[in-house]
Design an enzyme around this catalytic site. Structure first.
Site, PDB file in Angstrom:
ATOM      1  N   GLN A 129      11.551  -7.846 -39.079  1.00 32.77           N
ATOM      2  CA  GLN A 129      10.687  -8.392 -39.866  1.00 32.77           C
ATOM      3  C   GLN A 129       9.673  -9.558 -38.961  1.00 32.77           C
ATOM      4  O   GLN A 129      10.593 -10.141 -38.161  1.00 32.77           O
ATOM      5  CB  GLN A 129      11.181  -9.117 -41.013  1.00 32.77           C
ATOM      6  N   PRO A 275      17.893 -15.781 -36.198  1.00 38.79           N
ATOM      7  CA  PRO A 275      17.119 -16.729 -36.528  1.00 38.79           C
ATOM      8  C   PRO A 275      16.736 -16.907 -37.939  1.00 38.79           C
ATOM      9  O   PRO A 275      15.843 -17.909 -38.233  1.00 38.79           O
ATOM     10  CB  PRO A 275      15.844 -15.954 -35.867  1.00 38.79           C
ATOM     11  N   TYR A 276      17.402 -16.275 -38.890  1.00 38.98           N
ATOM     12  CA  TYR A 276      16.977 -16.609 -40.278  1.00 38.98           C
ATOM     13  C   TYR A 276      18.389 -16.865 -41.003  1.00 38.98           C
ATOM     14  O   TYR A 276      19.591 -16.362 -40.397  1.00 38.98           O
ATOM     15  CB  TYR A 276      16.354 -15.000 -40.890  1.00 38.98           C
ATOM     16  N   GLY A 277      18.123 -17.161 -42.053  1.00 38.72           N
ATOM     17  CA  GLY A 277      19.518 -17.505 -43.255  1.00 38.72           C
ATOM     18  C   GLY A 277      19.963 -16.326 -43.403  1.00 38.72           C
ATOM     19  O   GLY A 277      21.195 -15.928 -43.392  1.00 38.72           O
ATOM     20  N   GLU A 280      16.975  -8.803 -45.541  1.00 43.82           N
ATOM     21  CA  GLU A 280      17.576  -8.151 -46.817  1.00 43.82           C
ATOM     22  C   GLU A 280      17.597  -6.894 -46.267  1.00 43.82           C
ATOM     23  O   GLU A 280      17.563  -5.855 -47.342  1.00 43.82           O
ATOM     24  CB  GLU A 280      16.508  -8.270 -47.854  1.00 43.82           C
ATOM     25  N   HIS A 304      19.930 -14.460 -52.815  1.00 42.81           N
ATOM     26  CA  HIS A 304      18.574 -14.056 -52.332  1.00 42.81           C
ATOM     27  C   HIS A 304      18.351 -12.731 -51.644  1.00 42.81           C
ATOM     28  O   HIS A 304      17.667 -11.985 -52.209  1.00 42.81           O
ATOM     29  CB  HIS A 304      17.955 -15.250 -51.387  1.00 42.81           C
ATOM     30  N   GLU A 305      19.198 -12.443 -50.737  1.00 40.29           N
ATOM     31  CA  GLU A 305      19.108 -11.053 -50.065  1.00 40.29           C
ATOM     32  C   GLU A 305      19.449  -9.947 -50.991  1.00 40.29           C
ATOM     33  O   GLU A 305      18.957  -9.093 -51.006  1.00 40.29           O
ATOM     34  CB  GLU A 305      20.068 -11.249 -49.030  1.00 40.29           C
ATOM     35  N   HIS A 308      16.643  -8.951 -53.120  1.00 38.17           N
ATOM     36  CA  HIS A 308      15.603  -8.403 -52.502  1.00 38.17           C
ATOM     37  C   HIS A 308      15.851  -6.620 -52.676  1.00 38.17           C
ATOM     38  O   HIS A 308      14.968  -5.821 -52.538  1.00 38.17           O
ATOM     39  CB  HIS A 308      15.360  -8.692 -50.901  1.00 38.17           C
ATOM     40  N   GLU A 327       8.655 -12.352 -51.370  1.00 37.05           N
ATOM     41  CA  GLU A 327       9.624 -13.692 -51.526  1.00 37.05           C
ATOM     42  C   GLU A 327       9.380 -14.201 -52.723  1.00 37.05           C
ATOM     43  O   GLU A 327      10.307 -15.018 -53.189  1.00 37.05           O
ATOM     44  CB  GLU A 327       9.264 -14.329 -50.262  1.00 37.05           C
ATOM     45  N   ASP A 384       4.612 -14.556 -37.826  1.00 34.27           N
ATOM     46  CA  ASP A 384       5.697 -15.584 -37.348  1.00 34.27           C
ATOM     47  C   ASP A 384       5.238 -17.072 -37.419  1.00 34.27           C
ATOM     48  O   ASP A 384       6.044 -17.863 -37.458  1.00 34.27           O
ATOM     49  CB  ASP A 384       6.402 -15.159 -35.973  1.00 34.27           C
ATOM     50  N   TYR A 392       7.463 -18.211 -50.826  1.00 33.64           N
ATOM     51  CA  TYR A 392       8.501 -18.367 -51.726  1.00 33.64           C
ATOM     52  C   TYR A 392       8.579 -19.168 -52.743  1.00 33.64           C
ATOM     53  O   TYR A 392       8.756 -19.025 -53.751  1.00 33.64           O
ATOM     54  CB  TYR A 392       9.941 -18.854 -50.960  1.00 33.64           C
ATOM     55  N   MET A 562      15.945 -20.589 -37.503  1.00 33.82           N
ATOM     56  CA  MET A 562      14.499 -21.173 -37.256  1.00 33.82           C
ATOM     57  C   MET A 562      14.553 -22.379 -38.558  1.00 33.82           C
ATOM     58  O   MET A 562      13.713 -23.377 -38.065  1.00 33.82           O
ATOM     59  CB  MET A 562      13.537 -20.313 -37.604  1.00 33.82           C
TER      60      MET A 562
END
Length: 612
Positions: A129, A275-277, A280, A304-305, A308, A327, A384, A392, A562
Site C-alpha cells: 500500500q 513502517p506502519y502500525g 490489513e 482496526h486491522e 478492515h 479508513e 505517501d 481516518y 512512520m
C-alpha cells in the site's frame, strides 16, 4: 488513454485481469526476485494493454499458449507512477511476463541476519500500500482492479514463507516450473531450496498482496488465529499474550458487520522497521512490534486491522482520492469493536486522541487545504507524501455525525446493508453518497454531505467526545499550562492511552524545566509504550530540552514506524533557529536510513528536503 486512477497507467478501455499466477524465486544475496506473472482476462483482448511497473527489469512477454514472444515497451520512469508497461495483444485472454525486481524495490525490505532478532538468517517482507505492488510484479496497480491469485515462492529450505493467502503446501522444487524465470531452472531446482504454494480465492486489490520470508514461528491464540513472528520464544510468547482476545473481537465484528468472509485472521509481528502500525492484508495482518505493550492495549491496532476485513478489504476505495472510504469507515468500525470488548471509556479515549490528531493535521496542511478534504484530488501527488489522519478521523467524524442524526440502531442496519451490497467491489464517494441518500431518505437535509466530503477543514458539526475520564484528563492538561502537575493519586490507574491523551493536550510551548519535572516524577521518557514516549519527546524537542536528545536519537534508530519518525524528524527540523536540531536530524537519518523500509526512507527524505 482513459486512466481509471491518477496513480496508475491502467486504462479503463482495457480489461482487468481476474487472476494472476506468480512464480517468484527469492535471491537473498542480491536482494532481488526473479519471477513470472501469468495474467488472465475474462475474455480475449486485442490491442495495447497498459500495466504498472516500478524498478522492474522486463525480460520477456510471452503468449502462454504458443510460447511466442509478444511486443512490449517500457516507458521512462514517472517519479510517482513508475513505468508504463505496454503489451500488444492479438485476441489473447492471457499473457506471461518474465521479470526481475530491483534491490531498490519500494515494496520490499531485505533484512540481513544482523538486522533480525535471532541474527542467524535473513528476512524479507512486502508493504504494497498504496502503490507499491508494481515494484514486486507488473500489474494493474489500482484498487479499482480486484484479482484472485496463486503464488509459488522458491525460498531457502531453512526459511518459512507466510502470505496473505491460503497456504497450500511446502514442497521440493519441480524441474521445468522455473525454466522461464530469469534465474533459470537450474537455480529454481538447486539443492537447499523449497517451494511454498499459496492461493487467494477471493478478489482483492493489488495493494493487499503481501508475503514475508524468514525464520518464522507461530503460536495458536484462537480457533481462527495464529500469531507469527521471528522464531524467538520471547517475541512469540509476548505477542500471543497481547493478542489473546482476538477471537472475541472477531465475534463482535461479525455481530456488528456481518459474517467474516476470510476464513482465518492470522497476525504477523514484523521487525521494528515495519513502517506502519498494522497492514490489513486479508488472512495475514502485518503488525509492528511496537503494538506489543504488555497490557493488551495494543489490541486496539488489531481491532482496526480486523475492521478492515469488512471496510477496506470487502469494500475498497476505487482510488486513493477516496481513501476515507477505507479508513474512515474502518476507524468507526474499530471503535465499535473496542467499545464492545473494552468498554465505552476506552472507546472515548480512542476518539479523543483521534480528535486531537485531526486538529493537528489541520495545522500541517494549512498551506494546502486540499488534503483536509475527504474526497481529494491527488493528481500528480504521491499518496505517501500526503498520508495523514484526515481520512481516518474526519471520515470517522462524518459517519459518527450520521449515526447521531439517525440513531445507532438505524445506522447499524444501514452499515450492514452497505457491506452486503458492495462486498468485493471498489467504489467511490459518489457511489456511497447515492446509497446513503437512497437508504436514509432526507439525510442530506439534516447533514451537509457536500460540506463533509468536499469541504476543507473540520465541519462545525464535528464532535469532541465527552466522558468523565476524558474530561478529567483534558482538564489536568489545561492545569499543567498553569503550572500544576497531576498528583500521583490522580494518575494511579492510567495506562498508555491515558498518558498519550494527556501529553497530546499539553501546549507545545512548555518550558524545559516543566518537562524535566514531569519526567522526574513519572519517567515518561522511559516508557515502553512508544505512543507515550514519542508524545513526550516531541514536547522535549519543542522546549529545546537537550537532556532528551540522546533518547530521541535512540528512538529514531530502534523503530521505523512512520507514526513516530514523521513527528520526531519534523519537530527537529521545522522552524528557525534550530541548527543543532537540524544537524542532529540529518546525522541520525544518515546513520539509520538503511534500517528503515523504503517507504519510510522516502517520507523522511521529503521532510528533510523541505526544511534543510
Amino acid at each position: 488513454m482513459a486512466p481509471v486512477d491518477p496513480h496508475s497507467f491502467t486504462d479503463s478501455n482495457h480489461p482487468f485481469a481476474t487472476h494472476i499466477s506468480l512464480s517468484l524465486y527469492l535471491d537473498f544475496p542480491s536482494s532481488t526476485i526473479h519471477g513470472s506473472a501469468l495474467l488472465s482476462f475474462p475474455s480475449p483482448h486485442s490491442g495495447p494493454l497498459s500495466l504498472d511497473a516500478r524498478s522492474l527489469a522486463i525480460h520477456s512477454v510471452v503468449d502462454p499458449e504458443s510460447s511466442a514472444s509478444l511486443p512490449f515497451s517500457l516507458s521512462p520512469p514517472d517519479p510517482i507512477r513508475g513505468c508504463h508497461l505496454t503489451v500488444s495483444l492479438a485476441n489473447h485472454s492471457s499473457v506471461l511476463i518474465v521479470f526481475s525486481t530491483s534491490p531498490s524495490s519500494s515494496a520490499l525490505q531485505w533484512l540481513s541476519p544482523p538486522q533480525t532478532f535471532n541474527k542467524t538468517y535473513p528476512l524479507v517482507y512486502t508493504q504494497c500500500q498504496a502503490i507499491h505492488a508494481r515494484s514486486v510484479f507488473p500489474c494493474q496497480d489500482t484498487p479499482a482492479a480486484r484479482v484472485r491469485y496463486s503464488a509459488r515462492l522458491n525460498v531457502p529450505r531453512q526459511l518459512s514463507a507466510v502470505m496473505a493467502a491460503r497456504h497450500v503446501e511446502k514442497r521440493a522444487p519441480v524441474a521445468g516450473e522455473g525454466s522461464l524465470l530469469a534465474c533459470g531452472d537450474q537455480l529454481w531446482c538447486a539443492e537447499g531450496r523449497a517451494v511454498e504454494e499459496f492461493v487467494m480465492e477471493q478478489p482483492v486489490p493489488p495493494y493487499l498482496f503481501a508475503f514475508a520470508v524468514g525464520e518464522i514461528g507461530f503460536r495458536e491464540v484462537g480457533p481462527r488465529t495464529r500469531v507469527y513472528a521471528e522464531a524467538a520464544p520471547a517475541v512469540l510468547d509476548s505477542a500471543a499474550r497481547e493478542f489473546a482476545g482476538t477471537e472475541d473481537m472477531i465475534r463482535q465484528g461479525e455481530r456488528l458487520f456481518g459474517p467474516y468472509d476470510w476464513e482465518r485472521f492470522d497476525l504477523l509481528v514484523l521487525p521494528p522497521s515495519f513502517p506502519y502500525g498494522g497492514m490489513e492484508n486479508p488472512r495475514m495482518v502485518f503488525l509492528t512490534p511496537t503494538v506489543i505493550k504488555g497490557d493488551a492495549s495494543g489490541a486496539q491496532v488489531v481491532a482496526h486491522e480486523l475492521a478492515h476485513s469488512w471496510t477496506g478489504n470487502l469494500i475498497t476505495n476505487k482510488t486513493n482520492d477516496h481513501f476515507w472510504l477505507n479508513e474512515g469507515f474502518t476507524t468507526y468500525a474499530e471503535r465499535r469493536i473496542v467499545e464492545a470488548v473494552q468498554g465505552e471509556e476506552k472507546a472515548v479515549l480512542n476518539i479523543g486522541i483521534g480528535w486531537r490528531g485531526l486538529n493537528e493535521e489541520m495545522e500541517r496542511f494549512k498551506d494546502n487545504m486540499e488534503f483536509t478534504k475527504l474526497k481529494t484530488n491527488q493528481e500528480g501527488v504521491d499518496p505517501d507524501d500526503v498520508y495523514s489522519q484526515v481520512p481516518y478521523e474526519k471520515g470517522f467524524q462524518f459517519l459518527w455525525r450520521i449515526e447521531r442524526q439517525v440513531g445507532r440502531p438505524a445506522f447499524d442496519e444501514f452499515v450492514k446493508k452497505y457491506i452486503a451490497t458492495f462486498k468485493f467491489k471498489s467504489i467511490d464517494t459518489d457511489t456511497f453518497l447515492d446509497f446513503l441518500k437512497a437508504n436514509i431518505p432526507g439525510i442530506e437535509k439534516d447533514v451537509d454531505l457536500v460540506l463533509w466530503t468536499e469541504g476543507t477543514g473540520i465541519p462545525p458539526d464535528a464532535y469532541e467526545p465527552v466522558s468523565s475520564l476524558y474530561t478529567q484528563i483534558v482538564s489536568l492538561a489545561n492545569e499543567f499550562k498553569l503550572g500544576r502537575m497531576p498528583r500521583e493519586d490522580e494518575v494511579a490507574d492510567w495506562q498508555g492511552q491515558e498518558w498519550e491523551l494527556y501529553l497530546e493536550n499539553l501546549p507545545k510551548s512548555v518550558e524545559a524545566s516543566q518537562i524535566l519535572a514531569l519526567d522526574e516524577r513519572y519517567r515518561l521518557s522511559e516508557s515502553k509504550d512508544y505512543e507515550v514516549k514519542v508524545a513526550f519527546l516531541q514536547l522535549a524537542i519543542s522546549a529545546k530540552c537537550r537532556d532528551y536528545y540522546g533518547e530521541v536519537e535512540k528512538t529514531l534508530k530502534e523503530v521505523g514506524r512512520m507514526k513516530y519518525l514523521r513527528p520526531l524528524y519534523t519537530a527537529l527540523v521545522q522552524g528557525n533557529g534550530k541548527e543543532e536540531e537540524k544537524i542532529l536530524a540529518k546525522r541520525v537519518f544518515a546513520e539509520a536510513r538503511d534500517s528503515y523500509h523504503p517507504i519510510a526512507q522516502s517520507v523522511v527524505e521529503s521532510i528533510l528536503s523541505k526544511h534543510l
